[in-house]
Scaffold this active site. Structure first.
Site, mmCIF file in Angstrom:
data_model
loop_
_atom_site.group_PDB
_atom_site.id
_atom_site.type_symbol
_atom_site.label_atom_id
_atom_site.label_comp_id
_atom_site.label_asym_id
_atom_site.label_seq_id
_atom_site.Cartn_x
_atom_site.Cartn_y
_atom_site.Cartn_z
ATOM 1 N N ASP A 207 21.761 67.354 -4.500
ATOM 2 C CA ASP A 207 20.858 67.563 -3.367
ATOM 3 C C ASP A 207 20.359 68.991 -3.275
ATOM 4 O O ASP A 207 19.355 69.257 -2.611
ATOM 5 C CB ASP A 207 21.586 67.179 -2.070
ATOM 6 C CG ASP A 207 20.642 67.115 -0.877
ATOM 7 O OD1 ASP A 207 19.605 66.434 -0.985
ATOM 8 O OD2 ASP A 207 20.936 67.754 0.149
ATOM 9 N N LEU A 288 15.919 65.482 6.228
ATOM 10 C CA LEU A 288 14.537 65.953 6.182
ATOM 11 C C LEU A 288 14.270 66.876 5.006
ATOM 12 O O LEU A 288 13.160 67.392 4.873
ATOM 13 C CB LEU A 288 14.194 66.687 7.488
ATOM 14 C CG LEU A 288 14.208 65.831 8.759
ATOM 15 C CD1 LEU A 288 13.990 66.700 9.986
ATOM 16 C CD2 LEU A 288 13.144 64.749 8.684
ATOM 17 N N ARG A 289 15.281 67.099 4.156
ATOM 18 C CA ARG A 289 15.080 67.999 3.032
ATOM 19 C C ARG A 289 14.018 67.459 2.072
ATOM 20 O O ARG A 289 13.300 68.210 1.427
ATOM 21 C CB ARG A 289 16.398 68.233 2.295
ATOM 22 C CG ARG A 289 16.328 69.301 1.217
ATOM 23 C CD ARG A 289 17.704 69.683 0.721
ATOM 24 N NE ARG A 289 18.414 70.468 1.718
ATOM 25 C CZ ARG A 289 19.737 70.517 1.830
ATOM 26 N NH1 ARG A 289 20.486 69.778 1.034
ATOM 27 N NH2 ARG A 289 20.305 71.271 2.739
ATOM 28 N N GLY A 290 13.928 66.132 1.976
ATOM 29 C CA GLY A 290 12.929 65.534 1.097
ATOM 30 C C GLY A 290 11.517 65.896 1.502
ATOM 31 O O GLY A 290 10.696 66.309 0.681
ATOM 32 N N THR A 293 10.847 69.703 0.918
ATOM 33 C CA THR A 293 10.666 70.024 -0.493
ATOM 34 C C THR A 293 9.367 69.455 -1.022
ATOM 35 O O THR A 293 8.658 70.098 -1.805
ATOM 36 C CB THR A 293 11.843 69.486 -1.325
ATOM 37 O OG1 THR A 293 13.068 70.008 -0.817
ATOM 38 C CG2 THR A 293 11.697 69.883 -2.791
#
Length: 350
Positions: A207, A288-290, A293
């Site tokens: 991740d 929410l990292r997707g 990024t």
């Protein structure tokens, strides 16, 4: 006597190593090359994970990128590549105040490396000879403002993985041992490569990579022949081959520099934000990292192309590399994660 005004000059060169294979001469593997270029434009994307067959140019591409990257300015002799004299750590003994231009650091982290070698430790020689407690910086110090490359990262020992997770999140290396209390900046782009047949990567580390790409051996004869031809020409005379491809490498370097300057000006309209959110919801990605990024990668791509704003075409192009490694495994779906992302992109962002 050192002048009060910092002087900028090229760093003195030592013995010249064998020239690396030019980045622009790599045949195919467009996703891998694009992902590496995006992190060169915006290091904040979070690094690149390259998984694929043996002998597909993974290590070659990373080392070629090192020679391609623009130089950085750093205080001469500073172990953490500080850009200004006032930013040199207190524990570092730096005699010069000159600012030199040097290659962007690309540091290899080998398998089986000790924790002391990674984070740094007590300088035993100085302690014995002078009776002083001094810090000997490790690989994380050398990688600051550059790249940390891990070949076969899926085989890395767990305690080293945990250490890298802490530093990658904080951007700072903290050493509390042997009577030492040391802190120094450790901001780097993490690049890992590996063969999926040799084991999976721990989800926590997976991740942390901003982008992930899969590389496969080319299936058509013409492409394989061109790979053989270029490699054979390079092996016969590396310097001549390097000179032939240098103009194209310099074009890419200028493209990176132009994109870096343009990046802050690239707008992200509400339509782009909604596209990122809708795609991640459709894929069922956690957290929410997707989205973050995906947006950051799309903006870097727009900067590379000189576009004024992030468009749907940019999001579509980087969606696979930004999201494929963030999906939950679906035992009912025989398609790989990259194929799932491509299918969902077609359905969600037509």
């Amino acid at each position: 006597m050192t002048s009060a005004v910092a002087q900028i000059r090229p760093q003195a060169e030592g013995a010249r190593p064998r020239p690396v294979f030019p980045f622009s001469a790599i045949v195919g593997q467009e996703d891998m090359k694009l992902a590496l270029l995006l992190t060169a434009v915006d290091p904040g994307i979070g690094g690149v994970l390259v998984f694929g067959d043996r002998g597909t140019g993974k290590s070659t591409a990373v080392r070629a990128l090192a020679a391609l990257l623009p130089e950085i300015e750093a205080v001469e002799g500073c172990p953490v590549n500080s850009p200004k004299v006032e930013m040199i750590p207190e524990w570092a003994t730096v005699l010069s105040k000159d600012i030199v231009r040097k290659a962007t650091p690309v540091v290899d982290l080998p398998l089986g490396v000790s924790e002391d070698r990674v984070v740094g430790a007590l300088d035993i020689e100085r302690a014995i000879s002078h009776g002083e407690k001094a810090f000997e910086p490790g690989l994380l110090a050398r990688a600051n403002r550059g790249y940390l490359y891990i070949d076969e990262c899926n085989l890395l020992e767990d305690h080293i993985v945990d250490l890298l997770l802490d530093v990658a999140q904080s951007g700072e290396n903290v050493v509390e041992r042997d009577g030492l209390s040391i802190r120094h900046p450790a901001r780097f782009v993490l690049v890992g490569s590996g063969n999926p047949e040799e084991g999976d990567l721990r989800p926590q580390l997976l991740d942390r990579f901003g982008l992930s790409v899969e590389v496969l051996s080319p299936r058509d004869v013409e492409t394989r022949v061109e790979v053989i031809r270029r490699r054979d020409t390079y092996d016969a005379d590396p310097l001549k081959f390097l000179e032939e491809w240098r103009p194209k490498d310099m074009e890419i370097r200028e493209q990176i520099l132009t994109a870096r300057a343009h990046l802050p000006k690239v707008e992200a309209p509400n339509t782009a934000l909604y596209d990122c959110a809708a795609l991640c919801i459709a894929l069922g990605s956690d957290g929410l990292r997707g989205e973050l990024t995906l947006l950051r990668s799309a903006r870097a791509l727009a900067a590379l192309e000189g576009a004024p704003a992030v468009g749907r075409e940019h999001i579509r192009k980087v969606a696979g590399m930004a999201l494929s490694h963030r999906l939950r495994r679906d035992p009912l779906d025989e398609a790989g994660s990259t194929a799932r992302v491509a299918r969902t992109v077609e359905e969600t962002l037509p």
